[in-house]
Design a protein around this motif. Structure first.
Motif, PDB file in Angstrom:
ATOM      1  N   SER A 161      43.987  39.833  38.659  1.00  0.00           N
ATOM      2  CA  SER A 161      42.635  39.985  39.183  1.00  0.00           C
ATOM      3  C   SER A 161      42.583  41.032  40.289  1.00  0.00           C
ATOM      4  CB  SER A 161      42.133  38.640  39.704  1.00  0.00           C
ATOM      5  OG  SER A 161      40.831  38.767  40.246  1.00  0.00           O
ATOM      6  N   ASP A 178      34.677  41.448  43.172  1.00  0.00           N
ATOM      7  CA  ASP A 178      35.211  40.651  42.056  1.00  0.00           C
ATOM      8  C   ASP A 178      34.330  40.866  40.831  1.00  0.00           C
ATOM      9  OD1 ASP A 178      36.444  38.873  40.400  1.00  0.00           O
ATOM     10  OD2 ASP A 178      36.278  37.147  41.741  1.00  0.00           O
ATOM     11  N   GLN A 180      35.207  40.071  37.599  1.00  0.00           N
ATOM     12  CA  GLN A 180      35.498  39.211  36.463  1.00  0.00           C
ATOM     13  C   GLN A 180      35.128  37.749  36.659  1.00  0.00           C
ATOM     14  OE1 GLN A 180      39.691  40.295  36.166  1.00  0.00           O
ATOM     15  NE2 GLN A 180      39.286  41.289  34.221  1.00  0.00           N
TER      16      GLN A 180
END
Length: 511
Positions: A161, A178, A180
């Motif tokens: 990530s 972020d 995802q």
């Protein structure tokens, strides 16, 4: 990369327009594929949470994208038992395809989605959609990488990530933290224009949507979330990562070549009606100064190198003119693309012609400085010539930036006229996507559609949650897959009134 965007720009952000009675404020989409075990507890938990905490009407839409197990049966059973739950079946896989299709067909002003595993704590849902309801932001995302987020997951997923988000920052200059996290929301008026630009139909759909929105200047609100990894996740990490990297390359190339009409997603400056009449509001001055200085420094080094080479074959005036001409063309092209963000070939010749005029001014300054030096001494040293040229170029650089900003790459475009009117976003569709076997989602409206309020109309409160009882006979409105609901919203400010439930009898109840 899709370029068939709807014409026109978005209106200034406002509180959501008043909607007709029975239309839900929030539509939460749960994309699923072979989730027969997790679907029912997920929907029940989400429905209980929204019923207990969300003050406005809502809908939960199950987007079943080509499941091969008993997921469709579970979804139909939930739809029959819970009035706020709707089932939508697609015959092709792809989370991005499911979201774009259902979002395009929804009539709710706020569109959200979350993963079926409910890894994200549901207490973040109201903070996620509140900035969209108020008109403060255009999109909202949950972030597992914010400092105040609390995340439980293995080191492998943590590394992937963070590495992926570093790639986005380094290659696409993404500023959101972020991409995802399966916990996002978007205003419907924004989705109608943004979704046709998004090409991916799989897991990269989120990233592409966020990158395009950010490049267009839309406001993305981030909510720190509490997130617990699902060890039984069926996501194929290697394949997903490979597809994401391909998507990064495709989007980066499209942005570099200017093949996207992102100006159609721009917002006016400010939300106050008085601000919409302001013309020529400076945009990105600090960023432009930094970019111009970087380009200017490189151009100066390039110019000095050219001057040194040309000086070996001719006099100082000829060497200066040739070096300045070549470096001026390169400088104009670099500032056009990197500093002022002008993409595509449109107007390139005109900009270069104007850049040559700026070059002429710089030539006059530097040539005049050399003439003054040669007048003062007949044989100046080469280092003295370079020092004089550097000083002259510094003065020319300041003047060049001002001329570039206010004349060559002015923010005001030819033919643009200020307008206070709001152009309704046309219906959005998913071009090139066809679902011949997809069932049409049926959304209860509670009352016949009478049209949205017109610009300047009276304000009205948000619709309260419509509870459907077994004996109610509600009219329904059909929306086909890939077809947007009526987008004729105008300037209408709503009043944010909470719902009073039947058991809320105490007027002084602090809840």
């Amino acid at each position: 990369m899709r370029t068939d965007s709807s014409p026109g720009t978005l209106p200034a952000r406002e509180h959501l327009p008043a909607a007709t009675a029975g239309t839900p404020v929030l539509d939460v989409v749960i994309p699923v594929y072979n989730e027969e075990k997790d679907l029912q507890p997920c929907v029940q938990r989400l429905h209980d949470h929204l019923t207990r905490t969300f003050p406005y009407s809502f809908r939960i839409t199950i987007a079943d994208n080509a499941s091969t197990d008993t997921t469709p049966v579970v979804a139909q059973r939930l739809e029959a038992r819970i009035p706020e739950v709707k089932n939508f079946r697609l015959e092709q896989k792809g989370r991005g395809r499911a979201l774009r299709t259902v979002w395009s067909a929804s009539d709710a002003p706020i569109l959200a989605y979350m993963d079926v595993d409910l890894s994200t704590d549901l207490n973040a849902l109201l903070p996620l959609v509140a900035p969209l309801i108020s008109g403060h932001s255009d999109l909202a995302i949950g972030s597992r990488l914010a400092r105040s987020s609390r995340v439980v997951r293995g080191p492998k997923r943590e590394f992937i990530s963070r590495a992926y988000n570093l790639i986005l920052r380094g290659s696409l200059q993404a500023r959101f933290s972020d991409a995802q996290c399966g916990f996002k929301a978007i205003r419907r008026d924004v989705a109608q224009i943004l979704l046709p630009l998004v090409e991916d139909t799989g897991w990269f759909f989120d990233t592409e949507m966020l990158v395009l929105a950010e490049r267009a200047g839309l406001r993305i609100h981030e909510v720190p979330v509490d997130w617990v990894d699902d060890p039984n996740s069926t996501v194929h990490i290697v394949k997903t990562a490979t597809d994401d990297l391909k998507g990064v390359w495709r989007v980066g190339r499209a942005l570099a070549t200017g093949s996207l009409s992102l100006d159609r997603l721009t917002r006016p400056f400010g939300d106050d009606p008085r601000d919409r009449d302001i013309m020529d509001v400076p945009k990105g001055l600090a960023r432009q100064l930094v970019g111009f200085c970087v380009v200017g420094g490189l151009s100066t080094l390039f110019y000095l190198l050219l001057y040194t080479v040309f000086r070996q074959f001719g006099g100082s005036q000829v060497a200066n003119a040739l070096a300045l001409l070549v470096s001026a063309v390169a400088n104009t092209a670099a500032n056009r693309r990197l500093t002022f963000g002008v993409r595509g070939r449109g107007g390139a010749v005109k900009h270069q012609a104007q850049g040559l005029v700026v070059f002429g001014i710089g030539l006059a300054l530097t040539s005049g400085s050399l003439f003054a030096l040669n007048t003062a001494t007949s044989s100046p040293a080469h280092s003295t010539e370079l020092a004089v040229l550097i000083a002259a170029n510094l003065a020319a650089t300041v003047l060049r930036f001002l001329l570039f900003r206010v004349w060559v790459f002015s923010d005001r475009r030819e033919g643009d006229e200020p307008t206070n009117g709001v152009t309704a976003a046309p219906r959005a569709s998913a071009p090139g996507t066809s679902f011949p076997h997809a069932s049409s989602p049926t959304y209860p409206t509670g009352a016949p559609q009478t049209g949205a309020p017109q610009a300047g109309g009276p304000s009205a409160p948000l619709p309260q949650r419509h509870i459907v009882h077994p004996h109610d006979h509600n009219t329904t409105t059909q929306f086909r897959a890939g077809e947007a609901a009526d987008g004729s919203w105008r300037d209408a400010t709503m009043q944010m009134l909470p719902v009073r439930r039947p058991h809320d009898t105490d007027p002084g109840d602090a809840r």
